[in-house]
Design an enzyme around this catalytic site. Structure first.
Site, short mmCIF file in Angstrom:
data_model
loop_
_atom_site.label_atom_id
_atom_site.label_comp_id
_atom_site.label_asym_id
_atom_site.label_seq_id
_atom_site.Cartn_x
_atom_site.Cartn_y
_atom_site.Cartn_z
N ALA A 65 1.61 2.01 -4.12
CA ALA A 65 2.21 0.80 -3.57
C ALA A 65 1.50 0.51 -2.25
O ALA A 65 0.97 1.42 -1.61
CB ALA A 65 3.69 1.01 -3.35
N GLY A 109 2.58 4.72 -6.81
CA GLY A 109 2.95 3.65 -7.72
C GLY A 109 1.90 3.40 -8.80
O GLY A 109 2.23 2.92 -9.88
N GLU A 112 2.66 5.87 -11.38
CA GLU A 112 3.93 5.45 -11.99
C GLU A 112 3.71 4.27 -12.94
O GLU A 112 4.30 4.21 -14.02
CB GLU A 112 4.93 5.09 -10.89
N GLU A 132 3.44 10.52 -2.16
CA GLU A 132 4.39 9.85 -1.27
C GLU A 132 4.94 10.79 -0.21
O GLU A 132 5.33 10.36 0.88
CB GLU A 132 5.55 9.26 -2.09
C1 HXC Z 1 -2.62 -0.04 1.15
C2 HXC Z 1 -4.56 1.08 0.72
C3 HXC Z 1 -3.88 2.00 -0.11
C4 HXC Z 1 -2.46 1.82 -0.28
C5 HXC Z 1 -5.95 2.55 -0.07
N1 HXC Z 1 -5.84 1.46 0.72
N2 HXC Z 1 -4.77 2.90 -0.57
N3 HXC Z 1 -3.93 0.07 1.33
N4 HXC Z 1 -1.89 0.77 0.37
N5 HXC Z 1 -1.73 2.59 -1.08
C6 HXC Z 1 -6.90 0.78 1.46
C7 HXC Z 1 -7.34 1.57 2.69
O1 HXC Z 1 -6.47 1.34 3.76
C8 HXC Z 1 -8.72 1.00 2.91
O2 HXC Z 1 -8.61 -0.25 3.54
C9 HXC Z 1 -9.23 0.76 1.49
O3 HXC Z 1 -8.08 0.69 0.66
C10 HXC Z 1 -10.11 1.89 0.99
O4 HXC Z 1 -9.40 3.11 1.16
P1 HXC Z 1 -10.02 4.39 1.91
O5 HXC Z 1 -8.87 5.21 2.33
O6 HXC Z 1 -10.99 3.96 2.97
O7 HXC Z 1 -10.82 5.06 0.71
P2 HXC Z 1 -11.13 6.61 0.49
O8 HXC Z 1 -11.51 7.27 1.77
O9 HXC Z 1 -12.09 6.67 -0.65
O10 HXC Z 1 -9.72 7.26 0.06
C11 HXC Z 1 -9.12 6.85 -1.14
C12 HXC Z 1 -7.63 7.33 -1.21
C13 HXC Z 1 -6.90 6.89 0.08
C14 HXC Z 1 -7.62 8.87 -1.32
C15 HXC Z 1 -7.02 6.75 -2.46
O11 HXC Z 1 -7.10 5.49 0.25
C16 HXC Z 1 -5.42 7.14 0.03
O12 HXC Z 1 -4.97 8.25 0.23
N6 HXC Z 1 -4.64 6.07 -0.17
C17 HXC Z 1 -3.19 6.15 -0.12
C18 HXC Z 1 -2.65 6.81 -1.36
C19 HXC Z 1 -1.14 6.91 -1.31
O13 HXC Z 1 -0.57 7.51 -0.38
N7 HXC Z 1 -0.47 6.32 -2.28
C20 HXC Z 1 0.99 6.34 -2.38
C21 HXC Z 1 1.55 5.11 -1.70
S1 HXC Z 1 3.31 5.12 -1.68
P3 HXC Z 1 -9.54 -0.63 4.82
O14 HXC Z 1 -9.04 -1.99 5.20
O15 HXC Z 1 -9.33 0.44 5.83
O16 HXC Z 1 -10.93 -0.64 4.24
C22 HXC Z 1 3.77 4.62 -3.21
C23 HXC Z 1 5.27 4.53 -3.43
C24 HXC Z 1 5.60 3.92 -4.77
O17 HXC Z 1 2.99 4.38 -4.04
C25 HXC Z 1 7.02 3.45 -4.85
C26 HXC Z 1 7.11 1.95 -4.84
C27 HXC Z 1 8.48 1.38 -4.87
#
Ligand code: HXC
Length: 258
Positions: A65, A109, A112, A132
């Protein structure tokens, strides 16, 4: 509805839906999920579609998400909007078969969403995770429930508590994905599976979905009764006659969804 965060192509009775927010690794925001739910509803109604494939990019199916959208929300905001529930309910209500074709990250997400589909075909580059916990929250659109059913309690706890990622090989071994293919062949393989499904009786494929999904919702006894009843009911269809006669006549069945 004009889409900005997804693309949809219909070919050979398959709707190929691509998540398309490359700047955020296809992070799921309200706009994307609204568009996806709408596209799936339209595909479900479209006579030219008999199976759906959802995919992302080479780098990410979806990295979760959208954290920038969620970061500013309060409890009341999340509670009152019932964050993503109407959209994900609509996605799960799709009656036609849906395949997730996953390359790269399927996190939070994104994992999911893949698990909401009927089965997952993974590229050898796929990485699944429920990270998360690192954000001080937990999965919110089915991850604690569906991952546990796919891979069992021990591995689900491991994934949710440590936030570690699972590669494609481990995901296949654990039953999260149905098969792993080379990344370059992901779409070709997913489309081939979808076209194979599209050639079946659409009534029977919808019944398969209902019956297999029922196994998650009910007891074995009730599930077996449900299966027996839908099995019997399919003998009221022309497709049952056609399928069985085609076998006996040693020819391809021509299903008409009747
Ligand atoms: C918003 C995101 C994002 C996310 C990546 N980006 N994941 N933006 N939400 N979930 C953005 C980064 O900020 C970055 O933007 C660009 O995408 C590229 O990501 P990088 O981090 O620079 O890439 P990399 O170093 O290759 O790392 C990839 C990654 C990392 C390991 C996937 O991005 C990451 O850990 N993302 C978050 C994963 C996460 O925590 N997901 C769970 C979310 S909570 P910029 O502008 O800086 O280039 C969830 C709850 C669900 O999902 C429930 C819903 C109701």
């Amino acid at each position: 509805m004009a889409y900005e965060t997804i693309t949809v192509e219909v070919e050979h009775y398959v709707a190929l839906i691509r998540l398309n927010r490359p700047e955020a690794l296809n992070a799921l925001n309200a706009q994307l999920l609204t568009e996806l739910a709408d596209a799936m509803k339209c595909a479900d109604r479209n006579e030219k579609v008999r199976c759906l494939v959802i995919t992302g990019s080479d780098k990410a199916f979806a990295a979760g998400a959208d954290i920038s959208e969620m970061a500013k929300q309060s409890f009341v905001d999340m509670f009152e909007s019932d964050y993503f529930t109407p959209e994900t309910d609509a996605i799960c209500a799709t009656r036609k078969p849906v395949i997730a074709a996953v390359a790269g990250y399927a996190l939070g997400g994104g994992c999911e969403l893949a698990m909401m589909c009927d089965f997952i075909i993974a590229a050898d580059t796929a990485k699944f995770g429920q990270p998360e916990i690192n954000l001080g929250v937990v999965a919110g659109i089915g991850g604690t429930q569906r991952l546990t059913r796919f891979v069992g309690k021990s591995k689900a706890m491991d994934m949710h508590l440590t936030g570690r990622f699972m590669d494609a090989e481990e995901a296949e071994r654990s039953g999260l994905v149905s098969r792993v293919v080379p990344a370059k062949k992901l779409i070709e393989e997913a489309m081939a599976a979808a076209e194979k499904i599209a050639a079946k009786s659409a009534i029977a494929t919808k019944v398969v979905k209902e019956a297999v999904n029922r196994s998650y919702e009910t007891t074995l006894r009730e599930g077996l009764l449900f299966e027996r009843r839908v099995f019997h009911s399919l003998f009221a269809t022309e497709d049952q006659k056609e399928g069985m006669n085609a076998f006996l006549e040693k020819r391809e069945a021509q299903f008409r969804d009747r």
